[in-house]
Each structure stands twice: as C-alpha cells, then as structure tokens.
Motif scaffolding. Structure first.
Motif, PDB file in Angstrom:
ATOM      1  N   GLN A  74      14.404  10.914 -11.517  1.00  0.00           N
ATOM      2  CA  GLN A  74      12.989  10.544 -11.455  1.00  0.00           C
ATOM      3  C   GLN A  74      12.725   9.193 -12.129  1.00  0.00           C
ATOM      4  OE1 GLN A  74      10.351  13.581 -12.869  1.00  0.00           O
ATOM      5  NE2 GLN A  74       8.535  12.525 -12.150  1.00  0.00           N
ATOM      6  N   GLY A  75      13.345   8.958 -13.270  1.00  0.00           N
ATOM      7  CA  GLY A  75      13.155   7.673 -13.958  1.00  0.00           C
ATOM      8  C   GLY A  75      13.653   6.510 -13.116  1.00  0.00           C
ATOM      9  N   GLU A  76      14.802   6.711 -12.515  1.00  0.00           N
ATOM     10  CA  GLU A  76      15.382   5.664 -11.654  1.00  0.00           C
ATOM     11  C   GLU A  76      14.482   5.394 -10.447  1.00  0.00           C
ATOM     12  OE1 GLU A  76      19.300   5.100  -8.797  1.00  0.00           O
ATOM     13  OE2 GLU A  76      19.401   6.533 -10.460  1.00  0.00           O
ATOM     14  N   ALA A  77      13.954   6.458  -9.860  1.00  0.00           N
ATOM     15  CA  ALA A  77      13.060   6.302  -8.704  1.00  0.00           C
ATOM     16  C   ALA A  77      11.802   5.538  -9.103  1.00  0.00           C
ATOM     17  CB  ALA A  77      12.701   7.672  -8.138  1.00  0.00           C
ATOM     18  N   ASN A  78      11.241   5.858 -10.273  1.00  0.00           N
ATOM     19  CA  ASN A  78      10.050   5.155 -10.768  1.00  0.00           C
ATOM     20  C   ASN A  78      10.323   3.672 -10.971  1.00  0.00           C
ATOM     21  OD1 ASN A  78       7.621   6.610 -11.054  1.00  0.00           O
ATOM     22  ND2 ASN A  78       8.496   7.806 -12.724  1.00  0.00           N
ATOM     23  N   VAL A  79      11.454   3.372 -11.583  1.00  0.00           N
ATOM     24  CA  VAL A  79      11.830   1.978 -11.823  1.00  0.00           C
ATOM     25  C   VAL A  79      12.018   1.236 -10.501  1.00  0.00           C
ATOM     26  CG1 VAL A  79      13.680   0.486 -12.717  1.00  0.00           C
ATOM     27  CG2 VAL A  79      12.829   2.380 -14.104  1.00  0.00           C
ATOM     28  N   LYS A 116       0.831  -1.200   0.000  1.00  0.00           N
ATOM     29  CA  LYS A 116       0.000   0.000   0.000  1.00  0.00           C
ATOM     30  C   LYS A 116       0.872   1.259   0.000  1.00  0.00           C
ATOM     31  CE  LYS A 116      -4.007  -2.008   2.255  1.00  0.00           C
ATOM     32  NZ  LYS A 116      -4.812  -2.087   3.469  1.00  0.00           N
ATOM     33  N   GLU A 117       1.894   1.250   0.812  1.00  0.00           N
ATOM     34  CA  GLU A 117       2.810   2.385   0.905  1.00  0.00           C
ATOM     35  C   GLU A 117       3.492   2.642  -0.442  1.00  0.00           C
ATOM     36  OE1 GLU A 117       7.020   3.203   3.128  1.00  0.00           O
ATOM     37  OE2 GLU A 117       5.433   2.288   4.336  1.00  0.00           O
ATOM     38  N   ASN A 118       3.976   1.586  -1.078  1.00  0.00           N
ATOM     39  CA  ASN A 118       4.659   1.735  -2.363  1.00  0.00           C
ATOM     40  C   ASN A 118       3.693   2.126  -3.483  1.00  0.00           C
ATOM     41  OD1 ASN A 118       7.710   0.982  -2.384  1.00  0.00           O
ATOM     42  ND2 ASN A 118       6.763  -0.362  -0.873  1.00  0.00           N
ATOM     43  N   ASP A 119       2.458   1.636  -3.416  1.00  0.00           N
ATOM     44  CA  ASP A 119       1.449   2.060  -4.390  1.00  0.00           C
ATOM     45  C   ASP A 119       1.175   3.553  -4.269  1.00  0.00           C
ATOM     46  OD1 ASP A 119       1.010  -0.312  -5.785  1.00  0.00           O
ATOM     47  OD2 ASP A 119      -0.590  -0.990  -4.432  1.00  0.00           O
ATOM     48  N   LEU A 120       1.126   4.046  -3.036  1.00  0.00           N
ATOM     49  CA  LEU A 120       0.932   5.483  -2.826  1.00  0.00           C
ATOM     50  C   LEU A 120       2.098   6.291  -3.400  1.00  0.00           C
ATOM     51  CD1 LEU A 120      -0.530   5.655   0.806  1.00  0.00           C
ATOM     52  CD2 LEU A 120      -1.685   6.251  -1.328  1.00  0.00           C
ATOM     53  N   VAL A 121       3.309   5.806  -3.188  1.00  0.00           N
ATOM     54  CA  VAL A 121       4.487   6.481  -3.725  1.00  0.00           C
ATOM     55  C   VAL A 121       4.408   6.502  -5.260  1.00  0.00           C
ATOM     56  CG1 VAL A 121       7.006   6.321  -4.010  1.00  0.00           C
ATOM     57  CG2 VAL A 121       5.975   5.976  -1.755  1.00  0.00           C
ATOM     58  N   LYS A 122       4.019   5.369  -5.854  1.00  0.00           N
ATOM     59  CA  LYS A 122       3.907   5.277  -7.314  1.00  0.00           C
ATOM     60  C   LYS A 122       2.871   6.283  -7.834  1.00  0.00           C
ATOM     61  CE  LYS A 122       4.662   2.980 -11.202  1.00  0.00           C
ATOM     62  NZ  LYS A 122       5.736   3.502 -12.026  1.00  0.00           N
ATOM     63  N   LYS A 123       1.736   6.404  -7.140  1.00  0.00           N
ATOM     64  CA  LYS A 123       0.706   7.358  -7.542  1.00  0.00           C
ATOM     65  C   LYS A 123       1.218   8.796  -7.440  1.00  0.00           C
ATOM     66  CE  LYS A 123      -3.218   4.440  -6.415  1.00  0.00           C
ATOM     67  NZ  LYS A 123      -4.292   4.146  -5.461  1.00  0.00           N
ATOM     68  N   ASP A 180      10.117  17.688 -14.623  1.00  0.00           N
ATOM     69  CA  ASP A 180      11.315  18.338 -14.081  1.00  0.00           C
ATOM     70  C   ASP A 180      11.348  18.380 -12.548  1.00  0.00           C
ATOM     71  OD1 ASP A 180       9.221  20.063 -13.886  1.00  0.00           O
ATOM     72  OD2 ASP A 180      10.329  21.848 -14.542  1.00  0.00           O
ATOM     73  N   ALA A 181      10.433  17.652 -11.909  1.00  0.00           N
ATOM     74  CA  ALA A 181      10.395  17.628 -10.445  1.00  0.00           C
ATOM     75  C   ALA A 181      11.642  16.937  -9.893  1.00  0.00           C
ATOM     76  CB  ALA A 181       9.147  16.909  -9.960  1.00  0.00           C
ATOM     77  N   VAL A 182      12.084  17.423  -8.746  1.00  0.00           N
ATOM     78  CA  VAL A 182      13.273  16.855  -8.101  1.00  0.00           C
ATOM     79  C   VAL A 182      12.811  15.852  -7.044  1.00  0.00           C
ATOM     80  CG1 VAL A 182      15.341  17.370  -6.766  1.00  0.00           C
ATOM     81  CG2 VAL A 182      14.540  18.988  -8.494  1.00  0.00           C
ATOM     82  N   ILE A 183      13.434  14.684  -7.049  1.00  0.00           N
ATOM     83  CA  ILE A 183      13.098  13.625  -6.091  1.00  0.00           C
ATOM     84  C   ILE A 183      14.317  13.376  -5.220  1.00  0.00           C
ATOM     85  CG2 ILE A 183      12.490  11.193  -5.823  1.00  0.00           C
ATOM     86  CD1 ILE A 183      10.981  11.364  -8.436  1.00  0.00           C
ATOM     87  N   TYR A 184      14.052  13.247  -3.932  1.00  0.00           N
ATOM     88  CA  TYR A 184      15.115  12.940  -2.982  1.00  0.00           C
ATOM     89  C   TYR A 184      14.806  11.612  -2.316  1.00  0.00           C
ATOM     90  CZ  TYR A 184      16.556  17.794  -3.470  1.00  0.00           C
ATOM     91  OH  TYR A 184      16.984  18.987  -3.976  1.00  0.00           O
ATOM     92  N   LYS A 185      15.854  10.857  -2.075  1.00  0.00           N
ATOM     93  CA  LYS A 185      15.732   9.565  -1.402  1.00  0.00           C
ATOM     94  C   LYS A 185      16.437   9.668  -0.056  1.00  0.00           C
ATOM     95  CE  LYS A 185      16.658   4.663  -1.997  1.00  0.00           C
ATOM     96  NZ  LYS A 185      17.128   3.635  -2.933  1.00  0.00           N
TER      97      LYS A 185
END
Length: 125
Positions: free
Chosen positions: A68-73, A37-44, A52-57
C-alpha cells in the motif's frame, strides 16, 4: 509581385505548421488533464482504505499484489510528473498561440501588400 506571392505561400505554410503544432499540444494537454483526474481519484480512494487493505496492480493481464505504501508513493509521483508535464505544455501552448498571432499578422500584411500592388498595376494599365 511574384516574390510577394511566394513569400505569402511560405508564411501561410509556416502558419499552418504552427496551427498543427498548437493542436497537438492542446490535445496532449487534454489527455494529461484526463490522466490527472484519474490519478487524483485513485489517490482519494487510497486515502479511504484501511491500513491492512490489499492493493493489486494490473500488469498486462495479471493482477499483482502491491504494498500500500509503495502504491501511494507511485500514484503521488505520477501526479507530480503529470502536473510538471502539464505546466510545460501550457507554456508551449501559450508560446505557440503568440507565434500564431504574429504569423497571422504577417500573412495579413502580405495579402494587403499584394492587393495594393494589384490595384496599383490596374490603375497604371
């Protein structure tokens, strides 16, 4: 008759082991459902982001910029892994449930045999 009692103790012990394994498997399955559920929420959320959004891990105490592409994968692979693990655990839970039922029947048969042996012994006394 003590042979029956000993066999009953062994079967009850085996049944308790099955119950423990079943509880562990169900608990693990629930934990995986929560993670899914948590990962589905992240995917949504990723789907709602601009290109061009910046994603931080979060890695330990540090936020690291991530493509962003790497995070999606990564999230998609995690979701796939969790689903596969859930399938495996669901089969295990089903199998353990069937084994529990079979063991419970064995225990009941042994208890009945012991009671009948006691009644026969009392009747002949």
């Amino acid at each position: 008759m003590s042979g029956l009692n000993k066999k009953l103790e062994q079967e009850v012990s085996a049944f308790q082991d099955l119950q423990r394994d079943y509880s562990k498997a169900v608990s693990s399955l629930q934990q995986l459902e929560s993670q899914l559920k948590e990962n589905d929420l992240v995917k949504k959320e990723f789907d709602l982001l601009d290109q061009d959004a910046v994603i931080y891990k979060l890695i330990g105490p540090v936020l690291v910029k991530q493509d962003q592409g790497e995070a999606n994968v990564n999230v998609s692979k995690r979701i796939e892994f969790i689903r596969n693990e859930m399938e495996r655990l669901e089969k295990q839970v089903k199998d353990l449930s069937e084994k529990q039922e079979a063991k419970k029947l064995e225990v009941v048969k042994l208890q009945t045999a012991i009671q009948q042996a006691q009644q026969a012994q009392e009747a002949s006394a």
